[in-house]
Design a protein around this motif. Sequence first.
Motif, PDB file in Angstrom:
ATOM      1  N   LEU A  88       0.804  -1.225   0.000  1.00 32.20           N
ATOM      2  CA  LEU A  88       0.000   0.000   0.000  1.00 32.20           C
ATOM      3  C   LEU A  88       0.835   1.273   0.000  1.00 32.20           C
ATOM      4  O   LEU A  88       0.268   2.371   0.019  1.00 32.20           O
ATOM      5  N   ARG A  89       2.130   1.157  -0.055  1.00 34.64           N
ATOM      6  CA  ARG A  89       2.996   2.328   0.064  1.00 34.64           C
ATOM      7  C   ARG A  89       2.697   3.386  -0.998  1.00 34.64           C
ATOM      8  O   ARG A  89       2.695   4.590  -0.708  1.00 34.64           O
ATOM      9  N   ARG A  90       2.422   2.971  -2.217  1.00 34.96           N
ATOM     10  CA  ARG A  90       2.208   3.969  -3.275  1.00 34.96           C
ATOM     11  C   ARG A  90       0.917   4.757  -3.070  1.00 34.96           C
ATOM     12  O   ARG A  90       0.777   5.873  -3.575  1.00 34.96           O
ATOM     13  N   PHE A  91      -0.031   4.209  -2.325  1.00 31.64           N
ATOM     14  CA  PHE A  91      -1.291   4.915  -2.124  1.00 31.64           C
ATOM     15  C   PHE A  91      -1.180   5.969  -1.015  1.00 31.64           C
ATOM     16  O   PHE A  91      -1.869   6.984  -1.059  1.00 31.64           O
ATOM     17  N   SER A  92      -0.325   5.722  -0.042  1.00 28.31           N
ATOM     18  CA  SER A  92      -0.067   6.746   0.977  1.00 28.31           C
ATOM     19  C   SER A  92       1.121   7.616   0.587  1.00 28.31           C
ATOM     20  O   SER A  92       1.459   8.570   1.298  1.00 28.31           O
ATOM     21  N   GLY A  93       1.759   7.299  -0.552  1.00 23.28           N
ATOM     22  CA  GLY A  93       2.851   8.128  -1.048  1.00 23.28           C
ATOM     23  C   GLY A  93       4.053   8.168  -0.125  1.00 23.28           C
ATOM     24  O   GLY A  93       4.816   9.142  -0.135  1.00 23.28           O
ATOM     25  N   GLY A  94       4.223   7.119   0.698  1.00 22.69           N
ATOM     26  CA  GLY A  94       5.331   7.133   1.642  1.00 22.69           C
ATOM     27  C   GLY A  94       5.189   8.184   2.727  1.00 22.69           C
ATOM     28  O   GLY A  94       6.175   8.575   3.358  1.00 22.69           O
ATOM     29  N   ALA A  95       3.948   8.649   2.954  1.00 26.13           N
ATOM     30  CA  ALA A  95       3.729   9.756   3.894  1.00 26.13           C
ATOM     31  C   ALA A  95       4.094   9.408   5.332  1.00 26.13           C
ATOM     32  O   ALA A  95       4.344  10.304   6.139  1.00 26.13           O
ATOM     33  N   LEU A  96       4.141   8.126   5.668  1.00 26.91           N
ATOM     34  CA  LEU A  96       4.532   7.760   7.033  1.00 26.91           C
ATOM     35  C   LEU A  96       5.978   8.140   7.317  1.00 26.91           C
ATOM     36  O   LEU A  96       6.387   8.195   8.476  1.00 26.91           O
ATOM     37  N   ASP A  97       6.762   8.401   6.273  1.00 27.89           N
ATOM     38  CA  ASP A  97       8.155   8.832   6.458  1.00 27.89           C
ATOM     39  C   ASP A  97       8.285  10.343   6.603  1.00 27.89           C
ATOM     40  O   ASP A  97       9.378  10.843   6.882  1.00 27.89           O
ATOM     41  N   ASP A  98       7.186  11.070   6.403  1.00 30.65           N
ATOM     42  CA  ASP A  98       7.225  12.527   6.515  1.00 30.65           C
ATOM     43  C   ASP A  98       7.494  12.913   7.974  1.00 30.65           C
ATOM     44  O   ASP A  98       6.842  12.393   8.884  1.00 30.65           O
ATOM     45  N   PRO A  99       8.448  13.807   8.231  1.00 29.51           N
ATOM     46  CA  PRO A  99       8.770  14.167   9.623  1.00 29.51           C
ATOM     47  C   PRO A  99       7.621  14.837  10.368  1.00 29.51           C
ATOM     48  O   PRO A  99       7.641  14.901  11.604  1.00 29.51           O
ATOM     49  N   ARG A 100       6.621  15.329   9.659  1.00 31.87           N
ATOM     50  CA  ARG A 100       5.466  15.949  10.321  1.00 31.87           C
ATOM     51  C   ARG A 100       4.471  14.919  10.836  1.00 31.87           C
ATOM     52  O   ARG A 100       3.526  15.267  11.559  1.00 31.87           O
ATOM     53  N   VAL A 101       4.648  13.650  10.447  1.00 32.13           N
ATOM     54  CA  VAL A 101       3.665  12.608  10.749  1.00 32.13           C
ATOM     55  C   VAL A 101       4.070  11.811  11.981  1.00 32.13           C
ATOM     56  O   VAL A 101       5.204  11.326  12.083  1.00 32.13           O
ATOM     57  N   LEU A 102       3.125  11.687  12.917  1.00 29.31           N
ATOM     58  CA  LEU A 102       3.285  10.840  14.091  1.00 29.31           C
ATOM     59  C   LEU A 102       2.280   9.702  13.979  1.00 29.31           C
ATOM     60  O   LEU A 102       1.080   9.940  13.825  1.00 29.31           O
ATOM     61  N   LEU A 103       2.772   8.462  14.021  1.00 24.81           N
ATOM     62  CA  LEU A 103       1.912   7.288  13.919  1.00 24.81           C
ATOM     63  C   LEU A 103       1.703   6.684  15.300  1.00 24.81           C
ATOM     64  O   LEU A 103       2.671   6.397  16.018  1.00 24.81           O
ATOM     65  N   ALA A 104       0.432   6.490  15.672  1.00 25.12           N
ATOM     66  CA  ALA A 104       0.091   5.842  16.939  1.00 25.12           C
ATOM     67  C   ALA A 104      -0.636   4.537  16.635  1.00 25.12           C
ATOM     68  O   ALA A 104      -1.707   4.554  16.027  1.00 25.12           O
ATOM     69  N   ASN A 105      -0.032   3.418  17.022  1.00 23.80           N
ATOM     70  CA  ASN A 105      -0.682   2.116  16.877  1.00 23.80           C
ATOM     71  C   ASN A 105      -1.543   1.890  18.117  1.00 23.80           C
ATOM     72  O   ASN A 105      -1.081   1.374  19.133  1.00 23.80           O
TER      73      ASN A 105
END
Length: 227
Positions: A108-125
């Motif tokens: 699914l990486r191409r659909f999120s455009g690799g946005a999880l690597d953006d420094p502005r993004v915080l991911l909470a599982n």
Amino acid sequence: MNVIGEPATLERAPGRSGGDLVLRRAGDDFEIISNGVFLMDTRNGESERLLVRAAVAALGPGGPPARVLIGGLGVGFSLAEAVALPGVAAVTVVEIEPAVIGWHATHLRRFSGGALDDPRVLLANADLLDHLRDGGGGSDGGGYDAICLDIDNGPHWTVTPGNARLYGPAGLDLLAARLTGRGVLAVWSAGAAPAFETLLRERFGRVETRPVPVPRGEPDIVYLARP
């Protein structure tokens, strides 16, 4: 051997919400199934993008950079839209399923455009309700300017029974408490949810509905609510 045109199962994982979580491929597109119930696919994404775009636009021009909370990573359309918008300073994504997060490093990486690597993004599982109850309100606890919810097929069609609490009076109070003074709550729904709209109008000062036509069936709906 798969019948031509029949979706092929790529991965299966135990879901934290119960049952199996399945990633399927159908031609050039992918589908996520939870415990036998269709959740989402990569075929369009227009309404998921509108969910974020309309919420940020409702903040109006001239204000400080926006801090956005996205409930549900899904196939990544909402997150990709958030990081592409000018004036977005930080995005917190809350996703309960580790498998979904993992698929964004591969299929699914191409659909999120690799946005999880953006420094502005915080991911909470985490479970979104737990995140909100634990005081999730941005990096300094100051609240979110936009909260965008796409964790179910709609307020009336939840992935798990427990998610229904999010769309009731107590859940809406909790969401409102995590908004800044200019904040906007945006909720995605696969179809109209009149009872939920009534609750929104009882709790918030301004409520808008944005229908989004889909190829088949009734339009998707994006609800926008402001204090």
